[in-house]
Design a protein around this motif. Sequence first.
Motif, PDB file in Angstrom:
ATOM      1  N   ALA A  10      -2.169   5.215  -0.021  1.00  0.00           N
ATOM      2  CA  ALA A  10      -3.569   4.871  -0.281  1.00  0.00           C
ATOM      3  C   ALA A  10      -3.728   3.397   0.041  1.00  0.00           C
ATOM      4  O   ALA A  10      -3.038   2.570  -0.545  1.00  0.00           O
ATOM      5  CB  ALA A  10      -3.926   5.161  -1.729  1.00  0.00           C
ATOM      6  N   VAL A  11      -4.592   3.083   0.971  1.00  0.00           N
ATOM      7  CA  VAL A  11      -4.687   1.686   1.411  1.00  0.00           C
ATOM      8  C   VAL A  11      -5.945   1.007   0.885  1.00  0.00           C
ATOM      9  O   VAL A  11      -5.941  -0.186   0.626  1.00  0.00           O
ATOM     10  CB  VAL A  11      -4.576   1.589   2.950  1.00  0.00           C
ATOM     11  N   GLY A  12      -7.024   1.763   0.702  1.00  0.00           N
ATOM     12  CA  GLY A  12      -8.266   1.159   0.224  1.00  0.00           C
ATOM     13  C   GLY A  12      -8.676  -0.015   1.096  1.00  0.00           C
ATOM     14  O   GLY A  12      -8.625   0.070   2.321  1.00  0.00           O
ATOM     15  N   GLY A  13      -9.050  -1.118   0.462  1.00  0.00           N
ATOM     16  CA  GLY A  13      -9.500  -2.290   1.205  1.00  0.00           C
ATOM     17  C   GLY A  13      -8.427  -3.333   1.404  1.00  0.00           C
ATOM     18  O   GLY A  13      -8.711  -4.439   1.892  1.00  0.00           O
ATOM     19  N   ALA A  14      -7.175  -3.008   1.065  1.00  0.00           N
ATOM     20  CA  ALA A  14      -6.131  -4.044   1.055  1.00  0.00           C
ATOM     21  C   ALA A  14      -5.885  -4.662   2.430  1.00  0.00           C
ATOM     22  O   ALA A  14      -5.714  -5.879   2.555  1.00  0.00           O
ATOM     23  CB  ALA A  14      -4.828  -3.464   0.505  1.00  0.00           C
ATOM     24  N   MET A  15      -5.872  -3.831   3.486  1.00  0.00           N
ATOM     25  CA  MET A  15      -5.589  -4.386   4.824  1.00  0.00           C
ATOM     26  C   MET A  15      -6.728  -5.282   5.306  1.00  0.00           C
ATOM     27  O   MET A  15      -6.492  -6.292   5.969  1.00  0.00           O
ATOM     28  CB  MET A  15      -5.353  -3.262   5.827  1.00  0.00           C
TER      29      MET A  15
ATOM     30  N   THR B 273       1.110  -4.396   4.971  1.00  0.00           N
ATOM     31  CA  THR B 273      -0.343  -4.389   4.788  1.00  0.00           C
ATOM     32  C   THR B 273      -0.997  -5.393   5.728  1.00  0.00           C
ATOM     33  O   THR B 273      -2.085  -5.161   6.245  1.00  0.00           O
ATOM     34  CB  THR B 273      -0.686  -4.749   3.330  1.00  0.00           C
ATOM     35  N   GLY B 274      -0.322  -6.538   5.899  1.00  0.00           N
ATOM     36  CA  GLY B 274      -0.845  -7.590   6.766  1.00  0.00           C
ATOM     37  C   GLY B 274       0.285  -8.523   7.162  1.00  0.00           C
ATOM     38  O   GLY B 274       1.278  -8.649   6.443  1.00  0.00           O
TER      39      GLY B 274
ATOM     40  N   TRP C 233       0.801  -1.229   0.000  1.00  0.00           N
ATOM     41  CA  TRP C 233       0.000   0.000   0.000  1.00  0.00           C
ATOM     42  C   TRP C 233       0.830   1.274   0.000  1.00  0.00           C
ATOM     43  O   TRP C 233       0.315   2.348  -0.295  1.00  0.00           O
ATOM     44  CB  TRP C 233      -0.944   0.026   1.202  1.00  0.00           C
ATOM     45  N   HIS C 234       2.110   1.181   0.295  1.00  0.00           N
ATOM     46  CA  HIS C 234       2.884   2.405   0.491  1.00  0.00           C
ATOM     47  C   HIS C 234       4.356   2.081   0.275  1.00  0.00           C
ATOM     48  O   HIS C 234       4.859   1.108   0.835  1.00  0.00           O
ATOM     49  CB  HIS C 234       2.663   2.890   1.926  1.00  0.00           C
ATOM     50  N   THR C 235       5.019   2.891  -0.531  1.00  0.00           N
ATOM     51  CA  THR C 235       6.453   2.667  -0.716  1.00  0.00           C
ATOM     52  C   THR C 235       7.254   3.283   0.419  1.00  0.00           C
ATOM     53  O   THR C 235       8.438   3.000   0.565  1.00  0.00           O
ATOM     54  CB  THR C 235       6.943   3.308  -2.027  1.00  0.00           C
ATOM     55  N   GLY C 236       6.600   4.153   1.222  1.00  0.00           N
ATOM     56  CA  GLY C 236       7.306   4.815   2.302  1.00  0.00           C
ATOM     57  C   GLY C 236       8.125   6.005   1.834  1.00  0.00           C
ATOM     58  O   GLY C 236       8.721   6.706   2.643  1.00  0.00           O
ATOM     59  N   ALA C 237       8.136   6.275   0.524  1.00  0.00           N
ATOM     60  CA  ALA C 237       8.874   7.439   0.010  1.00  0.00           C
ATOM     61  C   ALA C 237       8.245   8.711   0.557  1.00  0.00           C
ATOM     62  O   ALA C 237       7.026   8.791   0.695  1.00  0.00           O
ATOM     63  CB  ALA C 237       8.852   7.449  -1.515  1.00  0.00           C
ATOM     64  N   PRO C 238       9.087   9.736   0.899  1.00  0.00           N
ATOM     65  CA  PRO C 238       8.557  10.920   1.568  1.00  0.00           C
ATOM     66  C   PRO C 238       7.493  11.669   0.769  1.00  0.00           C
ATOM     67  O   PRO C 238       6.564  12.231   1.349  1.00  0.00           O
ATOM     68  CB  PRO C 238       9.799  11.811   1.761  1.00  0.00           C
TER      69      PRO C 238
ATOM     70  N   GLY D 205      -5.239  -4.385  10.054  1.00  0.00           N
ATOM     71  CA  GLY D 205      -4.110  -3.475  10.265  1.00  0.00           C
ATOM     72  C   GLY D 205      -3.161  -3.866  11.378  1.00  0.00           C
ATOM     73  O   GLY D 205      -2.172  -3.159  11.614  1.00  0.00           O
ATOM     74  N   VAL D 206      -3.423  -4.975  12.058  1.00  0.00           N
ATOM     75  CA  VAL D 206      -2.517  -5.410  13.141  1.00  0.00           C
ATOM     76  C   VAL D 206      -1.093  -5.567  12.584  1.00  0.00           C
ATOM     77  O   VAL D 206      -0.902  -6.166  11.534  1.00  0.00           O
ATOM     78  CB  VAL D 206      -2.997  -6.756  13.740  1.00  0.00           C
ATOM     79  N   GLY D 207      -0.139  -4.967  13.264  1.00  0.00           N
ATOM     80  CA  GLY D 207       1.262  -5.083  12.850  1.00  0.00           C
ATOM     81  C   GLY D 207       1.655  -4.139  11.734  1.00  0.00           C
ATOM     82  O   GLY D 207       2.754  -4.226  11.201  1.00  0.00           O
ATOM     83  N   THR D 208       0.763  -3.227  11.366  1.00  0.00           N
ATOM     84  CA  THR D 208       1.073  -2.274  10.294  1.00  0.00           C
ATOM     85  C   THR D 208       1.162  -0.856  10.860  1.00  0.00           C
ATOM     86  O   THR D 208       0.705  -0.597  11.974  1.00  0.00           O
ATOM     87  CB  THR D 208      -0.024  -2.284   9.202  1.00  0.00           C
ATOM     88  N   PRO D 209       1.719   0.079  10.065  1.00  0.00           N
ATOM     89  CA  PRO D 209       1.826   1.453  10.558  1.00  0.00           C
ATOM     90  C   PRO D 209       0.477   2.085  10.897  1.00  0.00           C
ATOM     91  O   PRO D 209       0.417   2.997  11.724  1.00  0.00           O
ATOM     92  CB  PRO D 209       2.473   2.197   9.372  1.00  0.00           C
ATOM     93  N   LEU D 210      -0.611   1.626  10.276  1.00  0.00           N
ATOM     94  CA  LEU D 210      -1.911   2.251  10.541  1.00  0.00           C
ATOM     95  C   LEU D 210      -2.499   1.853  11.894  1.00  0.00           C
ATOM     96  O   LEU D 210      -3.506   2.397  12.324  1.00  0.00           O
ATOM     97  CB  LEU D 210      -2.904   1.941   9.416  1.00  0.00           C
ATOM     98  N   ALA D 211      -1.861   0.888  12.567  1.00  0.00           N
ATOM     99  CA  ALA D 211      -2.323   0.519  13.916  1.00  0.00           C
ATOM    100  C   ALA D 211      -1.359   0.986  14.993  1.00  0.00           C
ATOM    101  O   ALA D 211      -1.594   0.753  16.184  1.00  0.00           O
ATOM    102  CB  ALA D 211      -2.507  -0.994  13.993  1.00  0.00           C
ATOM    103  N   GLU D 212      -0.296   1.671  14.585  1.00  0.00           N
ATOM    104  CA  GLU D 212       0.718   2.095  15.558  1.00  0.00           C
ATOM    105  C   GLU D 212       0.108   3.023  16.610  1.00  0.00           C
ATOM    106  O   GLU D 212      -0.652   3.929  16.280  1.00  0.00           O
ATOM    107  CB  GLU D 212       1.859   2.832  14.840  1.00  0.00           C
ATOM    108  N   GLY D 213       0.464   2.768  17.861  1.00  0.00           N
ATOM    109  CA  GLY D 213       0.000   3.618  18.956  1.00  0.00           C
ATOM    110  C   GLY D 213      -1.405   3.297  19.419  1.00  0.00           C
ATOM    111  O   GLY D 213      -1.911   3.916  20.354  1.00  0.00           O
ATOM    112  N   LYS D 214      -2.066   2.338  18.782  1.00  0.00           N
ATOM    113  CA  LYS D 214      -3.430   1.998  19.191  1.00  0.00           C
ATOM    114  C   LYS D 214      -3.398   0.812  20.144  1.00  0.00           C
ATOM    115  O   LYS D 214      -2.532  -0.059  20.049  1.00  0.00           O
ATOM    116  CB  LYS D 214      -4.282   1.647  17.962  1.00  0.00           C
TER     117      LYS D 214
END
Lengths: 212, 219
Positions: free
Chosen positions: A128-133, A166-167, A118-123, B125-134
């Motif tokens: 954009a994550v959508g439904g992937a997670m 993502t997971g 979902w993200h390359t982490g580039a600054p 989102g477990v283990g991903t940046p979007l769950a950090e701090g939760k």
Amino acid sequence: MSAGLDKGEMAARVARDIPHGAYVNLGIGQPTLVADHLDADAGVVLHTENGMLNMGRAAVGDEVDADLVNAGKIPVVEPPGAAYFHSADSFAMMRGSHLDVCVLGAFQVSAGGDIANWHTGAPDAIPAVGGAMDLAIGAKQVFVMMTLFAKDGTPKLVPDCTYPLTGVACVSRVYTDLAVFEVGGDEVVVVDVFGTTYDELSARLDVPLRRG
Amino acid sequence: MSVTICESAAEAVAGISDGSTVLVGGFGLAGMPVRLVDALIDQGATDLTVVSNNAGNGDTGLAALLAKGRVRKVICSFPRQSDSYVFDGLYRDGRIELELVPQGNLAERMRAAGAGIGAFFCPTGVGTPLAEGKETREIDGRTYVLEHPIKGDVALVGAHRADRMGNLVYRKTARNFGPVMATAATTTIVQVREVVEIGELDPETVVTPGIYVDRVVAV
């Protein structure tokens, strides 16, 4: 190394492993191509996260209806037996383990079955994550479809993902242009090889392989 | 309170305050209440937090609202699209805040708000940046993340047809976030193609019951 499978052939290889009668979500981008290779008699029901089951093929000409699109916002058609539902129900289907298979694209997959897509982490990148997670942790089986190597030659099947995840430990199979892998166990099993050899793959990948 | 059938989109969006959290339905343009968003631009409310799956397409609707500088923060799952250049520019210039939420969490957090749920444990989102701090918790051997509701001051929803009770039906995949958002806001404002008389909608097919709807306008 000789060329392996092209995109269409990869999609056909994924389609071969989708069980008859399965409820399946195909991620946006390349995984969408898998739909073209599903046998009409196989009874596979496609789910799209914007709220439809038994989603049809892409719409053409007069069939285009702005109210009827897939997750990639491409107009599609409504075959007999379709059903509509709202977004919370759509994701409840995933999280509640009602989907048999999802097919996702990826930047990286780890030997342990982690996925980063979902993200390359580039600054300057806009994430954009959508439904992937939700898909990654929700479907009973998660298949990834991707090229085995990035354009710069670095492997995308890795010991540990370096891109944001993502997971975690959710991918079971990885379908690539050069091989099919089973991941998520103690070792990575090579199930199928295309246009290369097991030894060549072992030499180019940093993950320990076992012949399937 | 019973529903108000409005004569115009301007009447429908009247009174939206600066600083409001506005839930905006639609998946891309399917189900997007474009006329209500256009009316909100004319109405002038600013410093808004917008909750929507995407962050605007092209130059119109939500993208136009962003371009006018009315939006302080976007909460969405998928801002980056082929035609999201308005959002992209504001984000890269640091002129808009983004809270990125997995799409299922976006829907469920609004569902929770509408259903009176205080918070919920979710595996996404477990283990991903979007769950950090939760906060996390292990339940029956699986790890879950604590997610909180997203409540709107206002929801702008696009539906197909309403009756004068405010009951709504949608059409095809344009339904998407509409039914959930309608439950999750203090004031729910709906754009429909047609308002029909009481009795003309089959009660078995109503998707959003009128209890969730405050104002309706046919456009």
